[in-house]
Every structure is written in structure tokens, then in C-alpha cells.
Scaffold this motif. Sequence first.
Motif, PDB file in Angstrom:
ATOM      1  N   ARG A  71       1.257  -4.081   7.558  1.00  0.00           N
ATOM      2  CA  ARG A  71      -0.092  -3.916   7.491  1.00  0.00           C
ATOM      3  C   ARG A  71      -0.825  -2.333   7.811  1.00  0.00           C
ATOM      4  NH1 ARG A  71      -1.827  -6.198   3.109  1.00  0.00           N
ATOM      5  NH2 ARG A  71      -1.621  -8.684   3.038  1.00  0.00           N
ATOM      6  N   GLU A  72      -0.139  -2.780   8.676  1.00  0.00           N
ATOM      7  CA  GLU A  72      -0.807  -1.320   9.981  1.00  0.00           C
ATOM      8  C   GLU A  72       0.081  -0.436   9.974  1.00  0.00           C
ATOM      9  OE1 GLU A  72      -1.705   1.631  12.839  1.00  0.00           O
ATOM     10  OE2 GLU A  72      -2.961  -0.618  11.820  1.00  0.00           O
ATOM     11  N   ALA A  73       1.682  -0.202  10.177  1.00  0.00           N
ATOM     12  CA  ALA A  73       2.377   0.638   9.948  1.00  0.00           C
ATOM     13  C   ALA A  73       2.430   1.210   7.866  1.00  0.00           C
ATOM     14  CB  ALA A  73       4.360  -0.096   9.695  1.00  0.00           C
ATOM     15  N   LEU A  74       2.275   0.284   7.379  1.00  0.00           N
ATOM     16  CA  LEU A  74       2.100   0.973   6.107  1.00  0.00           C
ATOM     17  C   LEU A  74       0.538   1.807   5.765  1.00  0.00           C
ATOM     18  CD1 LEU A  74       2.620  -1.977   3.525  1.00  0.00           C
ATOM     19  CD2 LEU A  74       4.241   0.000   3.225  1.00  0.00           C
ATOM     20  N   ALA A  75      -0.267   1.046   6.897  1.00  0.00           N
ATOM     21  CA  ALA A  75      -1.905   2.511   6.389  1.00  0.00           C
ATOM     22  C   ALA A  75      -1.288   3.346   7.951  1.00  0.00           C
ATOM     23  CB  ALA A  75      -2.363   1.458   7.616  1.00  0.00           C
ATOM     24  N   ARG A  76      -0.379   3.464   8.411  1.00  0.00           N
ATOM     25  CA  ARG A  76       0.164   4.410   9.136  1.00  0.00           C
ATOM     26  C   ARG A  76       0.887   5.885   8.023  1.00  0.00           C
ATOM     27  NH1 ARG A  76       1.425   2.820  15.241  1.00  0.00           N
ATOM     28  NH2 ARG A  76      -0.443   1.844  15.541  1.00  0.00           N
ATOM     29  N   LEU A  77       1.160   5.140   7.399  1.00  0.00           N
ATOM     30  CA  LEU A  77       1.802   6.064   5.608  1.00  0.00           C
ATOM     31  C   LEU A  77       1.654   6.475   4.835  1.00  0.00           C
ATOM     32  CD1 LEU A  77       5.544   4.092   5.447  1.00  0.00           C
ATOM     33  CD2 LEU A  77       5.202   5.764   6.917  1.00  0.00           C
ATOM     34  N   GLY A  78       0.308   5.625   4.812  1.00  0.00           N
ATOM     35  CA  GLY A  78      -1.327   6.130   3.324  1.00  0.00           C
ATOM     36  C   GLY A  78      -1.322   4.972   3.331  1.00  0.00           C
ATOM     37  N   VAL A  79      -0.384   4.082   2.837  1.00  0.00           N
ATOM     38  CA  VAL A  79      -0.675   3.172   2.184  1.00  0.00           C
ATOM     39  C   VAL A  79      -1.741   1.787   2.175  1.00  0.00           C
ATOM     40  CG1 VAL A  79       0.183   1.249   0.908  1.00  0.00           C
ATOM     41  CG2 VAL A  79       2.458   3.290   1.274  1.00  0.00           C
ATOM     42  N   ALA A  80      -2.390   2.246   1.094  1.00  0.00           N
ATOM     43  CA  ALA A  80      -3.445   0.950   0.630  1.00  0.00           C
ATOM     44  C   ALA A  80      -3.062  -0.714   0.908  1.00  0.00           C
ATOM     45  CB  ALA A  80      -4.236   1.683  -0.289  1.00  0.00           C
ATOM     46  N   ASP A  81      -4.002  -1.309   2.154  1.00  0.00           N
ATOM     47  CA  ASP A  81      -3.358  -2.525   2.062  1.00  0.00           C
ATOM     48  C   ASP A  81      -3.529  -3.032   0.596  1.00  0.00           C
ATOM     49  OD1 ASP A  81      -3.819  -4.275   4.425  1.00  0.00           O
ATOM     50  OD2 ASP A  81      -5.399  -5.779   3.705  1.00  0.00           O
ATOM     51  N   ALA A  82      -4.513  -3.017   0.071  1.00  0.00           N
ATOM     52  CA  ALA A  82      -5.063  -3.546  -1.631  1.00  0.00           C
ATOM     53  C   ALA A  82      -3.299  -3.987  -2.071  1.00  0.00           C
ATOM     54  CB  ALA A  82      -5.892  -3.078  -2.437  1.00  0.00           C
ATOM     55  N   ALA A  83      -2.295  -2.217  -1.441  1.00  0.00           N
ATOM     56  CA  ALA A  83      -1.084  -2.141  -2.323  1.00  0.00           C
ATOM     57  C   ALA A  83       0.314  -3.009  -2.001  1.00  0.00           C
ATOM     58  CB  ALA A  83      -0.607  -0.281  -2.514  1.00  0.00           C
ATOM     59  N   LEU A  84       0.340  -4.080  -1.190  1.00  0.00           N
ATOM     60  CA  LEU A  84       1.331  -4.813  -0.220  1.00  0.00           C
ATOM     61  C   LEU A  84       0.571  -5.881  -1.077  1.00  0.00           C
ATOM     62  CD1 LEU A  84       2.988  -5.454   1.816  1.00  0.00           C
ATOM     63  CD2 LEU A  84       1.458  -6.733   3.390  1.00  0.00           C
ATOM     64  N   THR A  85       1.954  -6.338  -2.042  1.00  0.00           N
ATOM     65  CA  THR A  85       2.069  -8.409  -1.807  1.00  0.00           C
ATOM     66  C   THR A  85       3.054  -8.720  -1.755  1.00  0.00           C
ATOM     67  OG1 THR A  85       1.350  -7.140  -4.294  1.00  0.00           O
ATOM     68  CG2 THR A  85       3.071  -9.685  -4.427  1.00  0.00           C
TER      69      THR A  85
ATOM     70  N   GLY B  87       9.748   7.864   5.156  1.00  0.00           N
ATOM     71  CA  GLY B  87       9.465   9.510   5.026  1.00  0.00           C
ATOM     72  C   GLY B  87       9.764   9.789   3.527  1.00  0.00           C
ATOM     73  N   LEU B  88       9.954   9.184   2.431  1.00  0.00           N
ATOM     74  CA  LEU B  88       9.547   9.076   1.170  1.00  0.00           C
ATOM     75  C   LEU B  88       8.358   8.332   1.135  1.00  0.00           C
ATOM     76  CD1 LEU B  88      10.457   9.574  -1.499  1.00  0.00           C
ATOM     77  CD2 LEU B  88      11.605   8.263  -1.727  1.00  0.00           C
ATOM     78  N   ILE B  89       7.770   7.510   1.082  1.00  0.00           N
ATOM     79  CA  ILE B  89       6.597   7.462   1.079  1.00  0.00           C
ATOM     80  C   ILE B  89       5.484   7.371   1.728  1.00  0.00           C
ATOM     81  CG2 ILE B  89       5.346   5.358   1.100  1.00  0.00           C
ATOM     82  CD1 ILE B  89       7.543   3.526   1.927  1.00  0.00           C
ATOM     83  N   ALA B  90       6.237   8.696   3.015  1.00  0.00           N
ATOM     84  CA  ALA B  90       4.493   9.494   3.647  1.00  0.00           C
ATOM     85  C   ALA B  90       4.263  10.739   2.564  1.00  0.00           C
ATOM     86  CB  ALA B  90       5.196  10.107   4.928  1.00  0.00           C
ATOM     87  N   LEU B  91       5.849  11.031   2.027  1.00  0.00           N
ATOM     88  CA  LEU B  91       5.802  12.434   1.443  1.00  0.00           C
ATOM     89  C   LEU B  91       4.862  11.996   0.197  1.00  0.00           C
ATOM     90  CD1 LEU B  91       9.369  13.222   2.207  1.00  0.00           C
ATOM     91  CD2 LEU B  91       7.053  15.004   2.273  1.00  0.00           C
ATOM     92  N   LEU B  92       5.017  10.932  -0.100  1.00  0.00           N
ATOM     93  CA  LEU B  92       4.278  10.793  -1.828  1.00  0.00           C
ATOM     94  C   LEU B  92       3.289  10.302  -1.496  1.00  0.00           C
ATOM     95  CD1 LEU B  92       6.775   7.667  -3.347  1.00  0.00           C
ATOM     96  CD2 LEU B  92       6.339  10.164  -3.773  1.00  0.00           C
ATOM     97  N   ARG B  93       2.392   9.812  -0.765  1.00  0.00           N
ATOM     98  CA  ARG B  93       1.585   9.218  -0.575  1.00  0.00           C
ATOM     99  C   ARG B  93       0.054  10.821   0.191  1.00  0.00           C
ATOM    100  NH1 ARG B  93      -0.939   7.478  -3.069  1.00  0.00           N
ATOM    101  NH2 ARG B  93      -3.447   6.888  -1.393  1.00  0.00           N
ATOM    102  N   GLN B  94       1.456  11.484   0.951  1.00  0.00           N
ATOM    103  CA  GLN B  94       0.759  12.829   1.334  1.00  0.00           C
ATOM    104  C   GLN B  94      -0.540  13.488  -0.006  1.00  0.00           C
ATOM    105  OE1 GLN B  94       3.858  15.076   3.834  1.00  0.00           O
ATOM    106  NE2 GLN B  94       3.090  13.738   5.262  1.00  0.00           N
ATOM    107  N   ALA B  95       1.534  13.287  -1.085  1.00  0.00           N
ATOM    108  CA  ALA B  95       0.490  13.414  -2.431  1.00  0.00           C
ATOM    109  C   ALA B  95      -0.048  12.853  -3.042  1.00  0.00           C
ATOM    110  CB  ALA B  95       1.942  14.321  -2.785  1.00  0.00           C
ATOM    111  N   GLN B  96      -1.047  12.433  -2.526  1.00  0.00           N
ATOM    112  CA  GLN B  96      -1.767  10.907  -3.337  1.00  0.00           C
ATOM    113  C   GLN B  96      -1.121  10.504  -5.112  1.00  0.00           C
ATOM    114  OE1 GLN B  96      -4.937  10.387  -1.822  1.00  0.00           O
ATOM    115  NE2 GLN B  96      -4.090  11.826  -0.515  1.00  0.00           N
ATOM    116  N   VAL B  97       0.242  10.284  -4.636  1.00  0.00           N
ATOM    117  CA  VAL B  97       1.090   9.477  -5.119  1.00  0.00           C
ATOM    118  C   VAL B  97       1.073   7.360  -4.555  1.00  0.00           C
ATOM    119  CG1 VAL B  97       2.712   9.453  -6.305  1.00  0.00           C
ATOM    120  CG2 VAL B  97       2.727  11.558  -5.388  1.00  0.00           C
ATOM    121  N   PRO B  98       0.494   7.087  -6.103  1.00  0.00           N
ATOM    122  CA  PRO B  98       0.500   5.688  -5.884  1.00  0.00           C
ATOM    123  C   PRO B  98       1.676   5.162  -5.606  1.00  0.00           C
ATOM    124  CG  PRO B  98      -0.215   6.375  -8.262  1.00  0.00           C
ATOM    125  CD  PRO B  98       0.503   7.699  -7.421  1.00  0.00           C
TER     126      PRO B  98
END
Length: 236
Positions: A73-87, A29-40
Amino acid sequence: MRPATVALSCGPTLVVAPHPDDETLGCGGLIALLRQAQVPVWVVLVSDGTMSHPGSRRYPPAARQALREAELREALARLGVADAALTCLARPDGRVAADDAQALEQLAQLLLTTRPATVLTPWRRDPHPDHRATTELVQQALAQLPTAPRVLEYVVWAWERAAPADVPLPQEVQGWRLDIRSALDQKQHALAAHTSQLPNGPIDDDPTGFYLAPSMLAHFAQPFETYLEPLFPAEA
């Protein structure tokens, strides 16, 4: 309970997850809220996730790792996190070690590269050895920084398995809840991407395989998430 707008106070955020799905369960939820606001947001996956179904023949270890990473990667995409942001550190699932020098170096380098304002890591006594070792690694990596970011610890297994000694003490953390009602559907959609960890998932040839029981999932279907904010730096 704190309003959803408090999420923005985290600023650019690095999420450290021991296994694929911990990121969504503990702080989706926190990740989604951050990404909704375009926070990295950046995400670090520590283990390779292969021990969820160790008896599967149709999905040997390499295939399990590939499946679980794809789910993440699919879960992160649904949360708005770019694929390149995963390590992915790909440490052995079930054997994450707090003295893993390679993992520590990778974490420290990532912290130096991203310079997050906030780091999310499992509750230090979450009752899974990989979770505890992950947070110990994070603590050691943070100690190498000239200025430490804010740290928030999220709860996964303590909801169901905490022993009395695992429970947070008033003098070590401040606990608070974040209102995620506006992101709850998005969080549940992301969690649904982790199909191998849910009942009737694709790995069906291991009767001893792991899946998230309905009682466990119920903790993460709430319209809030719980965070434990250290009052003092935890000992590494």
C-alpha cells in the motif's frame, strides 16, 4: 525503445501482481507515468506474500501478510495509486493455482467492474510457478469478457532464472522498451517501501528468508521497462 508518452496509450489499466513488489519491479515506471497523467490504475495482489520468510517466529504468517500488504500500500501510494484501487485475493503464497475457481471469479468480476483498456500481467513463462499461474488465471478471466482489453506481459524472474524454453518466441509476442527516465526515481522510491524484501529488512530472524539480491535489483534500476505484447491471445 518507445517514449514515455506511449504509456498514455494504455488508458485505464489493471495491474495483476502475484506477490507484493512484483507491481513495482515489473511495471512501476509505467504505473507512475499513468498516474502522473491522472489515468486510472487498479492493482490486484493475488497471493498473501507469506512465504518470503517462512521460518520467522517474530513474524508468523498473519504478521507477514499484514506487513507485506502494508508495504504494498505504501509503494502504491508512492506511485500515485489510491488505496481503494487495491484488491487483495489472499491466495496461498507459493501455491497460486490456475484452477482456483474463487480467484478466477474475483478476477473476472473485477475486470467487468473496472473495464480496463489494458491489463498488465507477468510474462506467461516467467520462471516462478505463482507468476505462471497468475497469468493463466488472467487469461481465463479475459476469455469471459465480450471484448478483451490490450494485454502487456512484464518480466520479473526471467531476467535471472529463465531456461531456454522460457524465452519469448518472435511469433508469440512483440517486445519493446518503455522510456521511464522521468519516473525512475519515483519507481525506486516505491521499491524502497518493500523493506521486508530488501537486504537488512525488518524480518531478521529467518536465515533462510528471501530478499532481492543486488544483481536482481540492478535489472529494475534501468531507465526503461520491458514489455511483451502478445501477437495472438495466449492459450488459457
